[in-house]
Design an enzyme around this catalytic site. Structure first.
Site, PDB file in Angstrom:
ATOM      1  N   ASP A  62      28.263  -1.479 -12.746  1.00  0.00           N
ATOM      2  CA  ASP A  62      27.972  -1.788 -13.972  1.00  0.00           C
ATOM      3  C   ASP A  62      26.925  -2.894 -14.071  1.00  0.00           C
ATOM      4  O   ASP A  62      26.714  -3.703 -14.791  1.00  0.00           O
ATOM      5  CB  ASP A  62      29.171  -2.372 -14.925  1.00  0.00           C
ATOM      6  CG  ASP A  62      29.905  -3.326 -14.223  1.00  0.00           C
ATOM      7  OD1 ASP A  62      29.855  -3.737 -13.089  1.00  0.00           O
ATOM      8  OD2 ASP A  62      30.786  -4.000 -14.825  1.00  0.00           O
ATOM      9  N   HIS A 274       2.628  -3.155   2.994  1.00  0.00           N
ATOM     10  CA  HIS A 274       3.561  -3.597   1.796  1.00  0.00           C
ATOM     11  C   HIS A 274       4.676  -3.825   2.542  1.00  0.00           C
ATOM     12  O   HIS A 274       5.825  -3.400   2.021  1.00  0.00           O
ATOM     13  CB  HIS A 274       3.323  -2.778   0.763  1.00  0.00           C
ATOM     14  CG  HIS A 274       2.195  -2.840  -0.393  1.00  0.00           C
ATOM     15  ND1 HIS A 274       1.839  -2.059  -1.456  1.00  0.00           N
ATOM     16  CD2 HIS A 274       1.213  -3.786  -0.268  1.00  0.00           C
ATOM     17  CE1 HIS A 274       0.942  -2.420  -1.823  1.00  0.00           C
ATOM     18  NE2 HIS A 274       0.475  -3.324  -1.501  1.00  0.00           N
ATOM     19  N   ASP A 291       1.804 -12.163   1.852  1.00  0.00           N
ATOM     20  CA  ASP A 291       1.322 -11.881   0.445  1.00  0.00           C
ATOM     21  C   ASP A 291       2.259 -12.186  -0.569  1.00  0.00           C
ATOM     22  O   ASP A 291       3.213 -11.269  -0.581  1.00  0.00           O
ATOM     23  CB  ASP A 291       0.975 -10.404   0.612  1.00  0.00           C
ATOM     24  CG  ASP A 291       0.132  -9.815  -0.621  1.00  0.00           C
ATOM     25  OD1 ASP A 291       0.286 -10.463  -1.566  1.00  0.00           O
ATOM     26  OD2 ASP A 291      -0.213  -8.725  -0.426  1.00  0.00           O
ATOM     27  N   ASP A 302      -1.617 -13.168  -7.216  1.00  0.00           N
ATOM     28  CA  ASP A 302      -1.543 -12.108  -6.041  1.00  0.00           C
ATOM     29  C   ASP A 302      -2.354 -12.968  -4.767  1.00  0.00           C
ATOM     30  O   ASP A 302      -3.725 -12.661  -4.866  1.00  0.00           O
ATOM     31  CB  ASP A 302      -2.125 -11.023  -6.469  1.00  0.00           C
ATOM     32  CG  ASP A 302      -1.827  -9.948  -5.341  1.00  0.00           C
ATOM     33  OD1 ASP A 302      -1.291 -10.215  -4.202  1.00  0.00           O
ATOM     34  OD2 ASP A 302      -2.469  -8.678  -5.497  1.00  0.00           O
ATOM     35  N   HIS A 374      -7.327  -0.055   3.141  1.00  0.00           N
ATOM     36  CA  HIS A 374      -7.247  -0.319   1.755  1.00  0.00           C
ATOM     37  C   HIS A 374      -8.575  -0.901   1.095  1.00  0.00           C
ATOM     38  O   HIS A 374      -9.362  -1.053   1.697  1.00  0.00           O
ATOM     39  CB  HIS A 374      -6.034  -1.258   1.656  1.00  0.00           C
ATOM     40  CG  HIS A 374      -6.061  -2.519   2.031  1.00  0.00           C
ATOM     41  ND1 HIS A 374      -6.758  -3.461   1.377  1.00  0.00           N
ATOM     42  CD2 HIS A 374      -5.396  -3.083   3.072  1.00  0.00           C
ATOM     43  CE1 HIS A 374      -6.720  -4.609   2.050  1.00  0.00           C
ATOM     44  NE2 HIS A 374      -5.990  -4.384   3.077  1.00  0.00           N
ATOM     45  N   HIS A 378      -8.264  -5.250  -6.945  1.00  0.00           N
ATOM     46  CA  HIS A 378      -7.323  -4.461  -8.143  1.00  0.00           C
ATOM     47  C   HIS A 378      -7.922  -5.639  -9.223  1.00  0.00           C
ATOM     48  O   HIS A 378      -7.885  -6.600  -8.883  1.00  0.00           O
ATOM     49  CB  HIS A 378      -6.319  -3.902  -7.662  1.00  0.00           C
ATOM     50  CG  HIS A 378      -5.370  -5.077  -7.163  1.00  0.00           C
ATOM     51  ND1 HIS A 378      -4.868  -6.007  -7.967  1.00  0.00           N
ATOM     52  CD2 HIS A 378      -5.023  -5.345  -5.972  1.00  0.00           C
ATOM     53  CE1 HIS A 378      -4.041  -6.879  -7.200  1.00  0.00           C
ATOM     54  NE2 HIS A 378      -4.120  -6.498  -5.806  1.00  0.00           N
ATOM     55  N   HIS A 385      -1.079  -4.992 -10.200  1.00  0.00           N
ATOM     56  CA  HIS A 385      -2.139  -4.033 -10.111  1.00  0.00           C
ATOM     57  C   HIS A 385      -2.499  -3.689 -11.642  1.00  0.00           C
ATOM     58  O   HIS A 385      -1.988  -2.806 -12.035  1.00  0.00           O
ATOM     59  CB  HIS A 385      -1.853  -2.792  -9.214  1.00  0.00           C
ATOM     60  CG  HIS A 385      -1.463  -3.204  -7.958  1.00  0.00           C
ATOM     61  ND1 HIS A 385      -0.914  -2.324  -6.891  1.00  0.00           N
ATOM     62  CD2 HIS A 385      -1.834  -4.093  -7.117  1.00  0.00           C
ATOM     63  CE1 HIS A 385      -0.779  -2.729  -5.768  1.00  0.00           C
ATOM     64  NE2 HIS A 385      -1.391  -4.020  -5.732  1.00  0.00           N
ATOM     65  N   GLU A 402      -9.371  -8.896  -1.125  1.00  0.00           N
ATOM     66  CA  GLU A 402      -8.408  -9.017  -0.205  1.00  0.00           C
ATOM     67  C   GLU A 402      -8.895  -8.042   0.911  1.00  0.00           C
ATOM     68  O   GLU A 402      -7.718  -7.303   1.126  1.00  0.00           O
ATOM     69  CB  GLU A 402      -6.945  -8.443  -0.775  1.00  0.00           C
ATOM     70  CG  GLU A 402      -7.010  -7.372  -1.985  1.00  0.00           C
ATOM     71  CD  GLU A 402      -5.792  -7.119  -2.333  1.00  0.00           C
ATOM     72  OE1 GLU A 402      -4.962  -6.964  -1.336  1.00  0.00           O
ATOM     73  OE2 GLU A 402      -5.321  -6.690  -3.341  1.00  0.00           O
ATOM     74  N   TYR A 406      -5.837  -4.652  10.342  1.00  0.00           N
ATOM     75  CA  TYR A 406      -4.751  -4.621  11.103  1.00  0.00           C
ATOM     76  C   TYR A 406      -4.669  -3.614  12.123  1.00  0.00           C
ATOM     77  O   TYR A 406      -5.112  -2.604  11.971  1.00  0.00           O
ATOM     78  CB  TYR A 406      -3.801  -3.861   9.957  1.00  0.00           C
ATOM     79  CG  TYR A 406      -3.939  -4.279   8.501  1.00  0.00           C
ATOM     80  CD1 TYR A 406      -3.242  -5.465   8.103  1.00  0.00           C
ATOM     81  CD2 TYR A 406      -5.011  -3.853   7.606  1.00  0.00           C
ATOM     82  CE1 TYR A 406      -3.535  -5.966   6.802  1.00  0.00           C
ATOM     83  CE2 TYR A 406      -5.206  -4.390   6.350  1.00  0.00           C
ATOM     84  CZ  TYR A 406      -4.475  -5.450   5.912  1.00  0.00           C
ATOM     85  OH  TYR A 406      -4.602  -6.182   4.793  1.00  0.00           O
ATOM     86  N   ARG A 423      -4.761 -10.638   6.517  1.00  0.00           N
ATOM     87  CA  ARG A 423      -5.426 -10.336   5.112  1.00  0.00           C
ATOM     88  C   ARG A 423      -5.620 -11.792   4.536  1.00  0.00           C
ATOM     89  O   ARG A 423      -4.713 -12.698   4.775  1.00  0.00           O
ATOM     90  CB  ARG A 423      -4.343  -9.528   4.244  1.00  0.00           C
ATOM     91  CG  ARG A 423      -5.057  -9.279   2.790  1.00  0.00           C
ATOM     92  CD  ARG A 423      -4.378  -7.844   2.132  1.00  0.00           C
ATOM     93  NE  ARG A 423      -2.969  -8.153   1.925  1.00  0.00           N
ATOM     94  CZ  ARG A 423      -1.886  -7.278   2.678  1.00  0.00           C
ATOM     95  NH1 ARG A 423      -2.312  -6.547   3.458  1.00  0.00           N
ATOM     96  NH2 ARG A 423      -0.656  -7.638   2.337  1.00  0.00           N
ATOM     97  N   GLU A 425      -6.399 -13.108   0.725  1.00  0.00           N
ATOM     98  CA  GLU A 425      -6.607 -12.592  -0.536  1.00  0.00           C
ATOM     99  C   GLU A 425      -6.646 -13.737  -1.828  1.00  0.00           C
ATOM    100  O   GLU A 425      -5.935 -14.460  -1.660  1.00  0.00           O
ATOM    101  CB  GLU A 425      -5.465 -11.892  -1.027  1.00  0.00           C
ATOM    102  CG  GLU A 425      -5.370 -11.316  -2.308  1.00  0.00           C
ATOM    103  CD  GLU A 425      -4.062 -10.435  -2.662  1.00  0.00           C
ATOM    104  OE1 GLU A 425      -3.167 -10.464  -2.108  1.00  0.00           O
ATOM    105  OE2 GLU A 425      -4.325  -9.367  -3.721  1.00  0.00           O
TER     106      GLU A 425
END
Ligand code: GLY
Ligand code: MN
Ligand code: MN
Length: 463
Positions: A62, A274, A291, A302, A374, A378, A385, A402, A406, A423, A425
């Site tokens: 619940d 991600h 990130d 972000d 990538h 964005h 996004h 960003e 890798y 990365r 960003e």
């Protein structure tokens, strides 16, 4: 019920009257009213637009997931309760004896439920607080039929999916949708589920002054979280401990939530784009890719920074880091009105290709997407996004820049490069003449990062 229980209920009712409904976490009624007016000006004659709330999602037994309002509905009303729908008309009509061009259906007060889950916006308070003159209960949605005389086209952004039909609740989203479909059929309305999404997307992709201020606040909170994580990191620390440090600062500074699941990847996990398991323990030679973004008044930040767990980058990590940094700075330089949305990405790809080829990690001219798989940008807003047209950059847009490199374990290159994932960003506002990096003050060159990591934590201390 005994006397004590009755007194308790009175006390709770009195307390609830004092509490602001949690459904009003907004930018001010005037802002949202302005957004409705703008959308109405873009609607066609004799048409109506309906924006439904998102469904509640069950987690288990619940217990539901924390409710997340439909950003489109929030954008247009500031209202964040479930089981509701906004109806916006191009032309005035008469509903419940009121001349109006907008109606909001809400679930309304329910003292028993409010005792468990908190205050709900009441029919009485809603018109003034939301600046919408026609408010009705969701369970009475069918009453709209008599008002819909001149309407021939109905635009929606989509039909909410995966609903649980609570038979006991006449105001749930499932019942609301059934009534809506009956209305469409009985009046032979033309249902358009494409146009409205496009109109709202066009509005949301260019931010107003109010939105820019709020996003800057989300970014400021996020920068504090990143700085504290940099100060807090030490060899052997777990990903979840770093995550906790960042999220602690976000919430301590007033963020209501994270804008997306935090990505805290050490070593090999830093190459997973991600990654959000965040359960591993760091080793001294690892990088940690963070990130993470705060959500403030519904708006997302972000930001990504990549730190050396030891506080000092290795020679190999420095070489890769500086390629990503150069790509990021050059991509940011492309941000100005009139530029194609993809221009910063093309710039970043070019620099990463050359940088990796110079190090012998790629062949000259080889596709860089092998290690940079990538996009660079964005839109950013109510969604991390955010929707947008991906056409030309315009003043008022906020986008991320960003780029990343890798290199997974076992890649076809010298093993000394393996498990390096980096990365960087930032969140960038397009201005009249160029851009403003909203997250600009957050250190990102090697020297500044290593210096920051020498500092002592500021928030995570006993006071
Ligand atoms: N945090 C997700 C992204 O950067 O797109
Ligand atoms: Mn991003
Ligand atoms: Mn990100």
């Amino acid at each position: 019920m005994n006397k004590i229980n009755i007194l308790l209920l009175f006390a709770i009712a009195a307390y609830l009257n004092e509490v602001q409904a949690s459904s009003l976490l907004n930018l001010g009624a005037e802002f949202h009213k302005g957004r409705r007016e703008e959308l109405r000006s873009r609607l066609k004659d004799s048409s109506a637009a309906l924006v439904f709330s998102y469904p509640e999602r069950n987690r288990s037994a619940d217990i539901n997931y924390e409710y997340h309002a439909n950003p489109d509905l929030y954008y247009l009303t500031g209202f964040t309760e479930p089981n509701s729908v906004l109806v916006l008309m191009k032309n005035d009509l008469i509903f419940n004896g009121i001349r109006t061009n907008e109606i909001l259906f809400i679930r309304g007060s329910n003292p028993e439920k409010e005792m468990w889950d908190g205050k709900r916006l009441s029919l009485k308070d809603a018109p003034e607080l939301l600046k919408i003159n026609a408010i009705a209960l969701t369970q009475n949605f069918e009453k709209i039929e008599t008002a819909f005389l001149g309407i021939n086209k109905v635009c929606i952004t989509g039909i909410p999916k995966g609903l649980i039909d609570k038979k006991s609740d006449p105001a749930d989203l499932s019942n609301l949708l059934s009534k809506f479909m009956i209305l469409v059929d009985s009046k032979s309305l033309h249902l358009d589920s494409y146009q409205l999404g496009k109109l709202i997307r066009q509005m949301r992709e260019v931010k107003t002054e109010e939105e820019i201020k709020i996003i800057q606040k989300a970014v400021n909170i996020t920068m504090e979280g990143h700085k504290e994580m940099a100060r807090f990191i030490k060899p052997g620390i777990s990903e979840f401990q770093v995550e906790a440090a960042g999220e602690y600062v976000f919430k301590y500074l007033g963020a209501e939530d994270v804008a997306y699941p935090s990505i805290c990847g050490t070593g090999q996990n830093s190459v997973i784009l991600h990654y959000h398991t965040n359960r591993d323990q760091s080793k001294p030679q690892d990088l940690i890719l963070l990130d993470m973004g705060a959500q403030y008044k519904g708006y997302a930040a972000d930001i990504t920074r990549t730190f050396p767990v030891s506080g000092k980058f290795s020679a190999e990590q420095k070489l890769i880091y500086n390629i990503v940094l150069e790509a990021q700075l050059s991509a940011i330089h492309q941000c100005k009105p009139g530029k194609a949305f993809m221009e910063p990405h093309r710039e970043a790809q070019k620099i990463i290709q050359k940088g990796l080829a110079d190090l012998g990690i790629l062949q000259q001219g080889e596709d860089p997407s092998k290690y940079f798989p990538h996009g660079t940008s964005h839109y950013l807003g109510l969604d991390v996004h955010d929707p947008g047209s991906y056409g030309r950059l315009e003043k008022g847009m906020i986008i991320t820049i960003e780029p990343g490199i890798y290199i997974p374990y076992g890649s076809q290159c010298d093993p000394k490069w393996w498990s390096i994932g980096i990365r960087i960003e930032d969140d960038v506002l397009i201005t009249e003449t160029g851009h403003q990096v909203l997250s600009g003050p957050l250190p990102k060159d090697i020297e500044a990062i290593e210096k920051l990591m020498e500092e002592k934590p500021v928030y995570l201390v006993d006071k």
